[in-house]
Scaffold this active site. Structure first.
Site, PDB file in Angstrom:
ATOM      1  N   GLU A 275       0.828  -1.206   0.000  1.00  0.00           N
ATOM      2  CA  GLU A 275       0.000   0.000   0.000  1.00  0.00           C
ATOM      3  C   GLU A 275       0.867   1.263   0.000  1.00  0.00           C
ATOM      4  OE1 GLU A 275      -2.056  -0.495   3.687  1.00  0.00           O
ATOM      5  OE2 GLU A 275      -3.141  -2.280   3.056  1.00  0.00           O
ATOM      6  N   ARG A 278       3.256   7.721  -0.169  1.00  0.00           N
ATOM      7  CA  ARG A 278       4.262   8.770  -0.320  1.00  0.00           C
ATOM      8  C   ARG A 278       5.318   8.458  -1.382  1.00  0.00           C
ATOM      9  NH1 ARG A 278       5.748  11.870   4.305  1.00  0.00           N
ATOM     10  NH2 ARG A 278       4.985  10.092   5.516  1.00  0.00           N
ATOM     11  N   ARG A 314       2.690  19.941   7.072  1.00  0.00           N
ATOM     12  CA  ARG A 314       3.729  19.011   7.527  1.00  0.00           C
ATOM     13  C   ARG A 314       4.827  19.659   8.379  1.00  0.00           C
ATOM     14  NH1 ARG A 314       6.658  16.017   5.066  1.00  0.00           N
ATOM     15  NH2 ARG A 314       6.212  14.152   6.273  1.00  0.00           N
ATOM     16  N   TYR A 318       4.715  17.953  11.951  1.00  0.00           N
ATOM     17  CA  TYR A 318       5.728  16.910  12.179  1.00  0.00           C
ATOM     18  C   TYR A 318       7.155  17.471  12.176  1.00  0.00           C
ATOM     19  CZ  TYR A 318       1.824  14.377   9.950  1.00  0.00           C
ATOM     20  OH  TYR A 318       0.599  13.903   9.570  1.00  0.00           O
ATOM     21  N   CYS A 345      -2.431  33.190  11.499  1.00  0.00           N
ATOM     22  CA  CYS A 345      -2.144  33.789  12.804  1.00  0.00           C
ATOM     23  C   CYS A 345      -1.794  32.734  13.842  1.00  0.00           C
ATOM     24  CB  CYS A 345      -3.344  34.617  13.251  1.00  0.00           C
ATOM     25  SG  CYS A 345      -3.670  35.909  12.064  1.00  0.00           S
ATOM     26  N   GLU A 346      -0.658  32.109  13.665  1.00  0.00           N
ATOM     27  CA  GLU A 346      -0.137  31.114  14.599  1.00  0.00           C
ATOM     28  C   GLU A 346       1.377  31.169  14.487  1.00  0.00           C
ATOM     29  OE1 GLU A 346      -1.641  27.934  15.999  1.00  0.00           O
ATOM     30  OE2 GLU A 346      -3.660  28.103  15.162  1.00  0.00           O
ATOM     31  N   TYR A 374       0.648  13.996   1.193  1.00  0.00           N
ATOM     32  CA  TYR A 374       0.213  14.586   2.455  1.00  0.00           C
ATOM     33  C   TYR A 374       0.356  16.111   2.427  1.00  0.00           C
ATOM     34  CZ  TYR A 374       0.633   9.659   3.515  1.00  0.00           C
ATOM     35  OH  TYR A 374       0.517   8.299   3.470  1.00  0.00           O
TER      36      TYR A 374
HETATM   37  N1  LLP Z   1      -1.426   1.853   4.535  1.00  0.00           N
HETATM   38  C1  LLP Z   1      -1.893   2.265   5.728  1.00  0.00           C
HETATM   39  C2  LLP Z   1      -2.776   1.385   6.499  1.00  0.00           C
HETATM   40  C3  LLP Z   1      -1.511   3.533   6.224  1.00  0.00           C
HETATM   41  O1  LLP Z   1      -1.968   3.925   7.409  1.00  0.00           O
HETATM   42  C4  LLP Z   1      -0.652   4.365   5.450  1.00  0.00           C
HETATM   43  C5  LLP Z   1      -0.275   5.693   5.917  1.00  0.00           C
HETATM   44  C6  LLP Z   1      -0.218   3.886   4.197  1.00  0.00           C
HETATM   45  C7  LLP Z   1      -0.609   2.624   3.780  1.00  0.00           C
HETATM   46  C8  LLP Z   1       0.661   4.685   3.278  1.00  0.00           C
HETATM   47  O2  LLP Z   1       1.912   4.943   3.842  1.00  0.00           O
HETATM   48  P1  LLP Z   1       3.040   5.658   2.971  1.00  0.00           P
HETATM   49  O3  LLP Z   1       3.488   4.684   1.911  1.00  0.00           O
HETATM   50  O4  LLP Z   1       2.485   6.895   2.383  1.00  0.00           O
HETATM   51  O5  LLP Z   1       4.112   5.940   3.968  1.00  0.00           O
HETATM   52  N2  LLP Z   1       0.495  12.630   7.190  1.00  0.00           N
HETATM   53  C9  LLP Z   1       1.752  11.964   7.452  1.00  0.00           C
HETATM   54  C10 LLP Z   1       1.744  10.536   6.978  1.00  0.00           C
HETATM   55  C11 LLP Z   1       0.617   9.704   7.552  1.00  0.00           C
HETATM   56  C12 LLP Z   1       0.638   8.271   7.072  1.00  0.00           C
HETATM   57  C13 LLP Z   1      -0.568   7.543   7.507  1.00  0.00           C
HETATM   58  N3  LLP Z   1      -0.683   6.197   7.032  1.00  0.00           N
HETATM   59  C14 LLP Z   1       2.869  12.763   6.828  1.00  0.00           C
HETATM   60  O6  LLP Z   1       2.611  13.812   6.244  1.00  0.00           O
HETATM   61  O7  LLP Z   1       4.026  12.387   6.934  1.00  0.00           O
END
Ligand code: LLP
Length: 415
Positions: A275, A278, A314, A318, A345-346, A374
């Site tokens: 899955e 990013r 982000r 983070y 305004c933060e 994201y």
């Molecule tokens: N599968 C599941 C069950 C997940 O919870 C996620 C991401 C992915 C796949 C995809 O993960 P990736 O390949 O994108 O790393 N907003 C945060 C990232 C949150 C990720 C949440 N879950 C950021 O901006 O870094």
């Protein structure tokens, strides 16, 4: 520099399009995505799998723009969704429901029913109560739902604590030690078919060792489950491979990681599901923003731009690093160490802090790099700011794939 982006005669291009042209026609802030870059990343995954039975379910949450989803659907991607809204987007973009897996710890009855109606591939269930609900809703429809149980392999993914998901103390999945009991009890549910095992340990992983550790634990569990008579057909390792955000940062090699996965599953007959989010869209995008003001207070230098935490959260959420580079590069300008901040305004509204960047002036354009994942999906209307436009570049062509919101959009549905 991100793939598909380069300077030509000092002007920053995405594929064959000058970003200054997009900014002048569409305005700023504005997200820009390279179609070639997205497809290239997807192909890298697909080719790496070769003849190993697999399904690449792109994690819709990373970038849910309809045109991005359509691009991936046409390339043969499946999708990983976490809400009814994401399923709706996938269907509207022409995605094949039979290649959709539904993850998430809090699926509602309405969402499960919608997914059953659409005929998705499978549910990644995260609790016994959810297994029972999927069973009951499938029974009402006279269907049998395909189900995987998401387990928590309890490995430390070494990433930001907000995006680590695979430790015992996290809300996600079922404790590995309880998995066998859960499969045993769930076997009594007549309207689910327990055919999968899934996990996801975290995001932005720069080192694959924790992932490999999770893969090993999962495969051991899969064998134990089979020995107990569970007819496992697929195993889902989630997403998580990181991308380079800082200069010199090295991201894991997708080909090498998938090669290792293939080696490990050989002979099991299991279909592999992954899955990635990013690692497919992150490097394909930038956020274009224009400098509004320069200002000095106390000992600090500020570059005030028209993008803010409402457009890209982000850095604020983070403490993430995104490179910020000028759209017109003039070496004679030199550099300045400044905070790049937005109009919200933060005090937490910053895109970069104490960063050496080009000595830009009001009116100049900047590109906030690697913002394809994201980015827009986490944008908000905080401070009643319309969300930015999104543009997709394909070679020398480009088009707006989401209009900038208007003031009218801001009050839609309100009385
Ligand atoms: N599968 C599941 C069950 C997940 O919870 C996620 C991401 C992915 C796949 C995809 O993960 P990736 O390949 O994108 O790393 N907003 C945060 C990232 C949150 C990720 C949440 N879950 C950021 O901006 O870094």
């Amino acid at each position: 520099m991100q793939p598909a982006y380069e300077y030509r005669d000092g002007s920053l291009f995405c594929e064959k399009v000058a970003l200054s042209e997009i900014a002048s026609k569409v305005g700023t802030p504005c997200y820009v995505y390279s179609a070639a870059s997205i497809l290239e990343k997807f192909r890298t995954y697909r080719e790496a799998f070769g003849d190993t039975p697999h399904r690449i379910c792109y994690a819709v949450k990373a970038n849910f723009n309809l045109s991005v989803l359509a691009l991936l659907a046409r390339a043969g991607a499946g999708f990983d969704i976490v809400s009814g809204g994401e399923l709706y987007r996938v269907l509207r973009a022409g995605g094949d429901p039979a290649s959709v897996v539904f993850s998430g710890v809090g699926k509602t009855a309405e969402e499960i029913d919608y997914a059953l109606e659409a005929g998705i591939h499978s549910f990644n269930c995260e609790s016994e109560a959810e297994l029972a609900l999927v069973d009951a809703l499938a029974a009402r429809r006279g269907q049998t739902a395909r189900v995987a149980v998401r387990v928590n392999p309890d490995v430390d993914p070494a990433t930001h604590p907000y995006i680590a998901t695979g430790l015992k103390e996290h809300k996600f999945g079922i404790d590995m030690s309880e998995a066998e009991g859960v499969y045993e009890r769930a076997a009594a549910l007549a309207h689910i078919r327990l055919e999968g095992l899934s996990c996801h340990i975290g995001s932005q992983l720069l080192d694959t060792d924790p992932l490999v550790e999770a893969v090993d634990r999962m495969l051991e569990l899969a064998l134990r489950l089979r020995a107990r008579g569970v007819a496992l057909a697929h195993i889902d390792f989630g997403g998580g491979l990181g991308i380079p955000y800082r200069p010199g940062e090295r991201a894991p090699d997708v080909r090498a990681f998938i090669a290792l996965l293939r080696e490990k599953v050989t002979g099991t007959g299991l279909e592999v599901i992954i899955e990635p989010g990013r690692s497919i869209v992150g490097e394909a995008g930038v956020l274009l923003t224009r400098v509004l003001y320069r200002k000095r207070t106390g000992r600090k230098e500020f570059v005030i731009v028209d993008a803010s935490m409402s457009d890209l959260i982000r850095p604020a959420l983070y403490q993430s690093h995104h490179e910020i580079i000028p759209v017109r590069r003039l070496p004679s300008l030199g550099t300045v160490v400044a905070d790049v901040v937005g109009p919200v305004c933060e005090t937490g509204d910053f895109l970069a802090r104490d960063r050496e960047i080009a000595n830009v002036m009001p009116g100049d354009l900047l590109a906030v790099c690697s913002a394809g994942a994201y980015g827009f999906v986490l944008a908000s209307n905080y401070n009643a700011r319309p969300r930015p436009a999104e543009v997709l570049v394909e070679g020398e062509r480009w088009r707006v794939v989401r209009d900038r919101e208007s003031y009218e959009d801001l009050i839609r549905g309100e009385v």
